[in-house]
Scaffold this active site. Structure first.
Site, PDB file in Angstrom:
ATOM      1  N   THR A 185      -1.494  57.110  50.367  1.00  0.00           N
ATOM      2  CA  THR A 185      -0.797  56.974  51.639  1.00  0.00           C
ATOM      3  C   THR A 185      -1.138  58.147  52.546  1.00  0.00           C
ATOM      4  OG1 THR A 185       1.134  58.207  50.876  1.00  0.00           O
ATOM      5  CG2 THR A 185       1.129  55.828  50.490  1.00  0.00           C
ATOM      6  N   GLU A 330       0.965  50.348  50.860  1.00  0.00           N
ATOM      7  CA  GLU A 330       1.643  49.817  49.684  1.00  0.00           C
ATOM      8  C   GLU A 330       1.620  48.285  49.606  1.00  0.00           C
ATOM      9  OE1 GLU A 330       3.795  53.706  50.770  1.00  0.00           O
ATOM     10  OE2 GLU A 330       2.735  52.077  51.789  1.00  0.00           O
ATOM     11  N   LYS A 436      19.311  58.084  67.769  1.00  0.00           N
ATOM     12  CA  LYS A 436      20.724  57.732  67.868  1.00  0.00           C
ATOM     13  C   LYS A 436      21.372  58.657  68.891  1.00  0.00           C
ATOM     14  CE  LYS A 436      24.606  56.175  65.078  1.00  0.00           C
ATOM     15  NZ  LYS A 436      25.142  56.032  63.695  1.00  0.00           N
ATOM     16  N   TRP A 441      21.876  53.186  69.244  1.00  0.00           N
ATOM     17  CA  TRP A 441      20.485  53.261  68.824  1.00  0.00           C
ATOM     18  C   TRP A 441      19.546  53.042  70.008  1.00  0.00           C
ATOM     19  CZ3 TRP A 441      19.906  55.355  64.292  1.00  0.00           C
ATOM     20  CH2 TRP A 441      20.834  55.131  63.274  1.00  0.00           C
TER      21      TRP A 441
END
Length: 549
Positions: A185, A330, A436, A441
């Site tokens: 990754t 993944e 936030k 949000w």
């Protein structure tokens, strides 16, 4: 009752042998400094056999790891085929990581032999002193003798080694669950984590991307593979192309917008791919030089970052269809594709194309509450973290690292968004990037997509910065088009009516370029750190916004 079906194992060997026998005259075309070189699939398969025999003579006789440090080219494809088909495991090392990170991945994978492009040899020399397991380097191309003069390691020439080896090989077909290749990754926190793809997962991903509802790759295609072959098996395109009989065009070290356009026109490319940054640069050339002919290009699959409305519209103007895909290292990596559904109106079709796409058959997906982990409804409104499972989804990392990324048998993607009742995914943010503000949000992704549509903005990202009153507020970091510089107040006014008023940033930073990770994603971690260190001059405006028209 058991079935009466045969139980043949799925294997990269099947991909290699099918391509060699039935697609023998299809071509692998690689760009060079002064033109192009071409090899048939039959010749590539023969070289793969020679490479496997040469590697065996170097002690690779089981599931040892063979690493590559290479561009997208014919020899890299030969390693893609040879190493897994001989029962060994391919590790595609990422040349864009730091030397310390590259060495970490090579040591963690326990690579024994490394195949290195000559043009990358001087870069690789910086990695050598940090390696613990590599005993042989095979160099693809010519290098000065002094490059590896101080290296206490065996150095061999790729073509000399391969040409001297036998072209005869009986390939291995082992357990389909065995590892075929390893990719690490490229996250921005901690060391890279290793994902080991199985023969089964790669073959199933190839089948999944060949269906008409996904990418429809087949033997009528000439594919331009721009996704780096060190990243997530280049989204499996090299394997899918070799198996299905699509010609494969590779740009080696010569990746540029001009080279992409040249390849499309010269070879009649029908299918291409890559990150939005690359195709935004191509679009700029097409607008400046409208004589270019891209009429052969039927579809371009965008991934790695969200594509904007401006990118879709720009390529629609030149007759090229952009298709958005979503996935990660993944997930092998593709799990959704943004094709519109049959029988929907134009507005719905546009919305579906702009989404991350509809989940592929074979993948299970759910959205969960990030605090409780409880599943949320697939109603297109309930926002939560997306989780995945399926035959080409990782169930863990090498060395059992990152156990927090897995929940109740599901992979936690770290992406936040919604799923509607038809399986279309819409991302609102990464879990670590969502803002936030005052308990509400704010989606940095949605705000970025609106801002980048401004005619004077070339590139933009949004990060959260601390705020004494609201805890956190958005900060827009903007790269303007050459010769354009827009006042912050004008940009704030321009946003009115396009986003919720409380989304409009007070904080703005202008810069000449945005930092990117090794796979082309904007490095928000770096930007947040630089902002915290006071490296940016931030323009702040709290003037009253006008009323909406």
């Amino acid at each position: 009752m058991r079935s009466t079906m045969m139980n043949d194992q799925l294997s990269i060997t099947d991909v290699l042998e099918h391509g060699q026998r039935w697609n023998a005259q299809r071509e692998v075309i690689t760009k060079t400094a002064d033109g192009w070189r071409t090899a048939s699939f039959a010749a590539v398969a023969e070289n793969a056999a020679r490479l496997a025999n040469a590697l065996q003579s170097l002690g690779i006789d089981g599931d040892q790891r063979v690493g590559t440090f290479m561009w997208n080219n014919q020899e890299h494809l030969e390693a893609y085929l040879a190493v897994p088909a001989m029962g060994a495991v391919l590790h595609t090392a990422n040349m864009r990581l730091t030397p310390e990170q590259v060495a970490y991945t090579i040591n963690a994978a326990d690579d024994r032999v490394m195949i290195v492009d000559a043009s990358l040899a001087e870069l690789f020399v910086k990695v050598l002193p940090l390696l613990t397991s590599v005993h042989t380097i095979i160099v693809n191309g010519s290098v000065e003798a002094t490059v590896f003069a101080d290296a206490d390691i065996t150095v061999l020439d790729y073509h000399t080694l391969v040409d001297a080896a036998s072209p005869q090989r009986v390939w291995t077909i082992g357990d389909e669950r065995n590892a075929a290749s390893i990719c690490f990754t490229t996250g921005t926190t901690g060391n890279p984590k290793g994902v080991a793809y199985s023969h089964r997962s790669i073959v199933l991903q190839c089948l999944g991307t060949s269906t008409i509802d996904t990418l429809g790759i087949g033997n009528r295609d000439r594919m331009l593979v721009l996704v780096p072959m060190f990243h997530a098996t280049a989204w499996c395109y090299p394997y899918t192309g070799f198996w299905s009989g699509a010609d494969i065009v590779l740009l080696d070290e010569f990746l540029s917008p001009a080279a992409i356009i040249d390849a499309i026109q010269t070879f009649g490319i029908t299918f291409a791919n890559g990150v939005p940054t690359v195709w935004n640069d191509v679009l700029r050339i097409l607008r400046a030089e409208p004589h270019h002919n891209l009429s052969s290009l039927q579809r371009v699959v965008i991934g790695g970052a969200a594509a904007t409305t401006a990118l879709f519209d720009g390529f629609d103007e030149v007759g090229v269809r952009i298709v958005q895909g979503w996935g990660m290292t993944e997930t092998s990596p593709l799990v959704t594709v943004g094709r519109d559904s049959r029988g929907v109106d134009a507005t719905t079709a546009a919305s579906q194309r702009l989404s991350q796409g509809r989940v592929l058959a074979g993948v299970r997906i759910r959205v969960v509450d990030p605090d409780s982990g409880d599943p949320l409804p697939d109603d297109g409104r309930s926002v939560g973290e997306l989780e995945l499972r399926g035959p080409w989804i990782a169930g863990g990392y090498l060395g059992d690292e990152g156990s927090d990324k897995f929940h109740d048998g599901w992979l936690r993607t770290g992406d936040v968004g919604t799923i509607d009742d038809q399986g279309f995914v819409r991302l609102t943010d990464r879990a670590k990037d969502i803002i936030k503000s005052g308990g509400e949000w704010i989606s940095s992704v949605d705000l970025e997509n609106v801002l980048v549509a401004h005619p004077s903005i070339r590139d933009v990202t949004v990060i959260g910065v601390p705020d004494a009153r609201w805890d956190e507020r958005p900060c827009a970091i903007v790269v303007f088009e050459d010769g354009r510089d827009v006042d912050v107040e004008e940009l704030r006014v321009w946003l009115v009516g396009r986003v919720a008023r409380f989304w409009v940033p007070e904080n703005w930073i202008t810069t000449t370029a945005l930092p990117r990770t090794s796979v082309g994603k904007i490095d928000k971690k770096d930007l947040r750190s630089r902002h915290a260190a006071g490296e940016f001059e931030m323009h702040r405006s709290t003037s009253k916004l006008p009323s909406e028209a």
